[in-house]
Each structure stands twice: as structure tokens, then as C-alpha cells.
Design a protein around this motif. Structure first.
Motif, PDB file in Angstrom:
ATOM      1  N   ARG A  59     -18.681   7.977   2.912  1.00  0.00           N
ATOM      2  CA  ARG A  59     -17.519   7.702   3.760  1.00  0.00           C
ATOM      3  C   ARG A  59     -16.791   6.453   3.293  1.00  0.00           C
ATOM      4  N   ASN A  60     -17.545   5.449   2.859  1.00  0.00           N
ATOM      5  CA  ASN A  60     -16.926   4.229   2.339  1.00  0.00           C
ATOM      6  C   ASN A  60     -16.152   4.510   1.054  1.00  0.00           C
ATOM      7  N   VAL A  61     -16.733   5.333   0.201  1.00  0.00           N
ATOM      8  CA  VAL A  61     -16.058   5.686  -1.054  1.00  0.00           C
ATOM      9  C   VAL A  61     -14.803   6.493  -0.754  1.00  0.00           C
ATOM     10  N   TYR A  62     -14.906   7.402   0.179  1.00  0.00           N
ATOM     11  CA  TYR A  62     -13.755   8.229   0.557  1.00  0.00           C
ATOM     12  C   TYR A  62     -12.575   7.360   0.995  1.00  0.00           C
ATOM     13  N   MET A  63     -12.847   6.316   1.771  1.00  0.00           N
ATOM     14  CA  MET A  63     -11.773   5.450   2.241  1.00  0.00           C
ATOM     15  C   MET A  63     -11.100   4.717   1.083  1.00  0.00           C
ATOM     16  N   LYS A  64     -11.840   4.449   0.019  1.00  0.00           N
ATOM     17  CA  LYS A  64     -11.234   3.837  -1.167  1.00  0.00           C
ATOM     18  C   LYS A  64     -10.223   4.799  -1.797  1.00  0.00           C
ATOM     19  N   LEU A  65     -10.547   6.084  -1.785  1.00  0.00           N
ATOM     20  CA  LEU A  65      -9.648   7.074  -2.367  1.00  0.00           C
ATOM     21  C   LEU A  65      -8.443   7.332  -1.473  1.00  0.00           C
ATOM     22  N   VAL A  66      -8.645   7.319  -0.176  1.00  0.00           N
ATOM     23  CA  VAL A  66      -7.539   7.523   0.758  1.00  0.00           C
ATOM     24  C   VAL A  66      -6.482   6.434   0.569  1.00  0.00           C
ATOM     25  N   ASN A  67      -6.950   5.217   0.354  1.00  0.00           N
ATOM     26  CA  ASN A  67      -6.054   4.079   0.190  1.00  0.00           C
ATOM     27  C   ASN A  67      -5.992   3.647  -1.273  1.00  0.00           C
ATOM     28  N   TRP A  68      -5.915   4.629  -2.165  1.00  0.00           N
ATOM     29  CA  TRP A  68      -6.039   4.331  -3.582  1.00  0.00           C
ATOM     30  C   TRP A  68      -4.933   3.435  -4.113  1.00  0.00           C
ATOM     31  N   THR A  69      -3.711   3.633  -3.703  1.00  0.00           N
ATOM     32  CA  THR A  69      -2.610   2.819  -4.220  1.00  0.00           C
ATOM     33  C   THR A  69      -2.862   1.338  -3.975  1.00  0.00           C
ATOM     34  N   GLN A  70      -3.282   1.013  -2.749  1.00  0.00           N
ATOM     35  CA  GLN A  70      -3.581  -0.383  -2.426  1.00  0.00           C
ATOM     36  C   GLN A  70      -4.823  -0.866  -3.168  1.00  0.00           C
ATOM     37  N   ASN A  71      -5.869  -0.035  -3.222  1.00  0.00           N
ATOM     38  CA  ASN A  71      -7.107  -0.445  -3.877  1.00  0.00           C
ATOM     39  C   ASN A  71      -6.913  -0.626  -5.378  1.00  0.00           C
ATOM     40  N   ALA A  72      -6.139   0.262  -5.989  1.00  0.00           N
ATOM     41  CA  ALA A  72      -5.906   0.175  -7.428  1.00  0.00           C
ATOM     42  C   ALA A  72      -5.192  -1.124  -7.782  1.00  0.00           C
ATOM     43  N   ALA A  73      -4.323  -1.576  -6.898  1.00  0.00           N
ATOM     44  CA  ALA A  73      -3.563  -2.800  -7.158  1.00  0.00           C
ATOM     45  C   ALA A  73      -4.458  -4.032  -7.159  1.00  0.00           C
ATOM     46  N   THR A  74      -5.629  -3.930  -6.501  1.00  0.00           N
ATOM     47  CA  THR A  74      -6.528  -5.086  -6.419  1.00  0.00           C
ATOM     48  C   THR A  74      -7.609  -5.074  -7.499  1.00  0.00           C
ATOM     49  N   LEU A  75      -7.656  -4.005  -8.290  1.00  0.00           N
ATOM     50  CA  LEU A  75      -8.683  -3.929  -9.338  1.00  0.00           C
ATOM     51  C   LEU A  75      -8.391  -4.950 -10.425  1.00  0.00           C
ATOM     52  N   PRO A  76      -9.442  -5.536 -11.025  1.00  0.00           N
ATOM     53  CA  PRO A  76      -9.213  -6.485 -12.109  1.00  0.00           C
ATOM     54  C   PRO A  76      -8.626  -5.799 -13.325  1.00  0.00           C
ATOM     55  N   GLU A  77      -7.824  -6.532 -14.082  1.00  0.00           N
ATOM     56  CA  GLU A  77      -7.227  -5.957 -15.286  1.00  0.00           C
ATOM     57  C   GLU A  77      -8.266  -5.742 -16.379  1.00  0.00           C
ATOM     58  N   ASP A  78      -9.334  -6.522 -16.326  1.00  0.00           N
ATOM     59  CA  ASP A  78     -10.408  -6.408 -17.309  1.00  0.00           C
ATOM     60  C   ASP A  78     -11.482  -5.480 -16.751  1.00  0.00           C
ATOM     61  N   ILE A  79     -11.701  -4.361 -17.399  1.00  0.00           N
ATOM     62  CA  ILE A  79     -12.680  -3.382 -16.915  1.00  0.00           C
ATOM     63  C   ILE A  79     -14.095  -3.944 -16.898  1.00  0.00           C
ATOM     64  N   ASN A  80     -14.355  -4.983 -17.692  1.00  0.00           N
ATOM     65  CA  ASN A  80     -15.686  -5.580 -17.713  1.00  0.00           C
ATOM     66  C   ASN A  80     -16.040  -6.254 -16.392  1.00  0.00           C
ATOM     67  N   GLN A  81     -15.027  -6.517 -15.564  1.00  0.00           N
ATOM     68  CA  GLN A  81     -15.282  -7.148 -14.274  1.00  0.00           C
ATOM     69  C   GLN A  81     -15.589  -6.136 -13.174  1.00  0.00           C
ATOM     70  N   PHE A  82     -15.485  -4.864 -13.506  1.00  0.00           N
ATOM     71  CA  PHE A  82     -15.731  -3.830 -12.496  1.00  0.00           C
ATOM     72  C   PHE A  82     -17.212  -3.785 -12.137  1.00  0.00           C
ATOM     73  N   GLU A  83     -17.536  -3.708 -10.846  1.00  0.00           N
ATOM     74  CA  GLU A  83     -18.914  -3.660 -10.370  1.00  0.00           C
ATOM     75  C   GLU A  83     -19.402  -2.219 -10.341  1.00  0.00           C
ATOM     76  N   TRP A  84     -20.237  -1.840 -11.300  1.00  0.00           N
ATOM     77  CA  TRP A  84     -20.689  -0.458 -11.397  1.00  0.00           C
ATOM     78  C   TRP A  84     -22.156  -0.283 -11.030  1.00  0.00           C
ATOM     79  N   ARG A  85     -22.865  -1.376 -10.785  1.00  0.00           N
ATOM     80  CA  ARG A  85     -24.304  -1.274 -10.524  1.00  0.00           C
ATOM     81  C   ARG A  85     -24.617  -0.412  -9.301  1.00  0.00           C
ATOM     82  N   LYS A  86     -23.899  -0.642  -8.201  1.00  0.00           N
ATOM     83  CA  LYS A  86     -24.144   0.131  -6.982  1.00  0.00           C
ATOM     84  C   LYS A  86     -23.861   1.605  -7.203  1.00  0.00           C
TER      85      LYS A  86
END
Length: 244
Positions: free
Chosen positions: A160-187
Motif C-alpha cells: 500500500r505504501n508503494v502504491y501511494m508512491k505510484l499514485v503520486n508519481w509526478t510529485q515523488n519523481a521530482a524529489t528523487l536524487p539526480e544521482d542514481i547512486n543515492q537511491f535507497e534500494w536495500r528495503k
């Protein structure tokens, strides 16, 4: 909005409703069964699988520079989904055969199914994204793809938490870091390992490995395909028709 888009809109609404539902009795019982199967598998096997998943996910996040094919342009939603459904059908059948063969081959061959299946899932997602017209050279589109993967194979609360990220993708995408190495993928990789492929570890067990592998792979690809279709439908309809 044409007739097919109206139909898709109704299908999307049903999917969205299910995404927001809490875990049912079957889901709770399934989790207990998963934990039981997990207890039969040696710790060194768990560690090996975790390492494989981690490496493959890192490969997508850090190494994927181009898509399977160029994004499909100038096509209707109906035309795109004809292609998408054929791709899902092909990968579903391929994964089922592969799961049956590796499941019948004993413990070590059954273990080999895990990286193969992950690769098939990711390959399917890349092809679906391209068919819907999205360019995966943009790393944010690859993150969206990975959220689809996570949404498909996570527990109800987390999904459900992941789904909400997709529902609000435009806003969430704007907050993603420009460097993919900063993305948190462990979880992401931990949830995938703990929830879905541990359940599939029954494929490693004697006698039942082949039928479990065939049925499990077929079902997992089917679920992934359905999730991907609705996730991209949601973006397309939100953008073009402001449908939530």
C-alpha cells in the motif's frame, strides 16, 4: 475517451480498490506458511539467494542504460495493450517451463531458478514499459519500474505504501536524487526476498519441486504483468484524462 479507454478506466478502478485493501485471512495464513517453508531451508542458501537478488537489483539500478527496444510511439492504448498482453503470455509460458524443468532437476538446479526468474521478470517489465511508450534511459523511469516490481511482490501493508508512491508519481519523481547512486534500494530487495521468493522455496524440496516451480512461475509472471499494466494505465489516464 474511446470505448476501450472507458473499459480500462473501470478495470483500473477495481485494481486501485484492491491495492488499498488490508490483508485478509488468506494473506495472513500464507505468511505463516512462508515462514514455515523458510525454516526448512539452510541459512547458507538464504544468504546465497540474498546475494544474487542484491546483485541483480544493483545491476538494474546502476547499470541499465538502455531499454529492450525503443519506446513505442504513435499508438493507441488498445494497440499498446494488444502487444503487452502477448508479451505477458510469452514470458508467463517461458517462466512456467523454466520453473518446471529446474524444479524437477533437484536442489541445485532448483536454486538456479531464482536468478533466472528475476531476469525474466525484469526483462518483461522493460518490454512492457517500452510498449507503453516510456523511455527507460531515464533512470527515474527505471525506478518506477522497480516500484512496480516491489508492488507486485510485497506484503499488503508495504505494498500500500508503494502504491501511494505510484499514485503520486509526478510529485515523488521530482524529489528523487539526480544521482542514481543515492537511491535507497536495500528495503526493496529485502521485501522481495522475504515475501515472495521465500514462498517459492518449496520448489527446492524433493518430489514437489517440478509442479511447484511450474505453477509458481506462471502465477508470479501473471501477477507482475497485471500489476505493470495497471500501473502504466494509471499514469497514462492520469496524464491524458485526469483519471485517479
Amino acid at each position: 475517451m474511446d470505448q476501450y479507454e472507458i473499459f480500462v478506466g473501470h478495470e483500473l478502478e477495481k485494481w486501485q480498490f484492491n491495492m488499498l485493501k488490508g490483508p485478509g485471512l488468506f494473506g495472513k495464513l500464507s505468511k505463516k506458511a512462508q515462514d514455515k517453508i523458510n525454516s526448512f531451508i539452510p541459512e547458507k542458501v538464504h544468504n546465497a539467494i540474498t546475494t544474487v537478488i542484491k546483485q541483480m537489483i544493483r545491476g538494474v539500478l546502476f547499470g541499465a542504460k538502455h531499454t529492450t527496444a525503443k519506446p513505442l510511439q504513435a499508438a493507441s492504448l488498445f494497440e499498446r495493450e494488444l502487444v503487452v498482453k502477448e508479451k505477458i503470455k510469452f514470458y508467463r509460458s517461458t517462466a512456467a517451463v523454466e520453473g518446471g524443468v529446474t524444479g524437477a532437476g533437484g536442489f541445485f538446479l532448483g536454486l538456479a531458478d531464482f536468478p533466472i526468474l528475476i531476469a525474466l521478470k525484469l526483462k518483461l517489465l522493460y518490454e512492457i514499459a517500452s510498449t507503453y511508450g516510456f523511455d527507460l534511459n531515464d533512470y527515474k523511469e527505471r525506478i518506477y519500474l522497480l516500484y512496480i516490481f516491489e508492488l507486485s511482490f510485497s506484503g499488503k501493508e508495504h505494498s500500500r505504501n508503494v502504491y501511494m508512491k505510484l499514485v503520486n508519481w509526478t510529485q515523488n519523481a521530482a524529489t528523487l536524487p539526480e544521482d542514481i547512486n543515492q537511491f535507497e534500494w536495500r528495503k526493496f530487495q529485502q521485501e522481495y526476498r522475504d515475501y515472495i521468493d521465500l514462498a517459492k522455496m518449496a520448489q527446492l524440496l524433493p518430489v514437489i519441486g517440478a509442479p511447484v516451480g511450474l505453477i509458481a512461475n506462471y502465477s508470479l509472471i501473471k501477477k507482475l504483468g497485471n500489476t505493470a499494466m495497471n500501473a502504466y494505465r494509471m499514469r497514462i489516464l492520469q496524464k491524458e484524462y485526469s483519471v485517479n
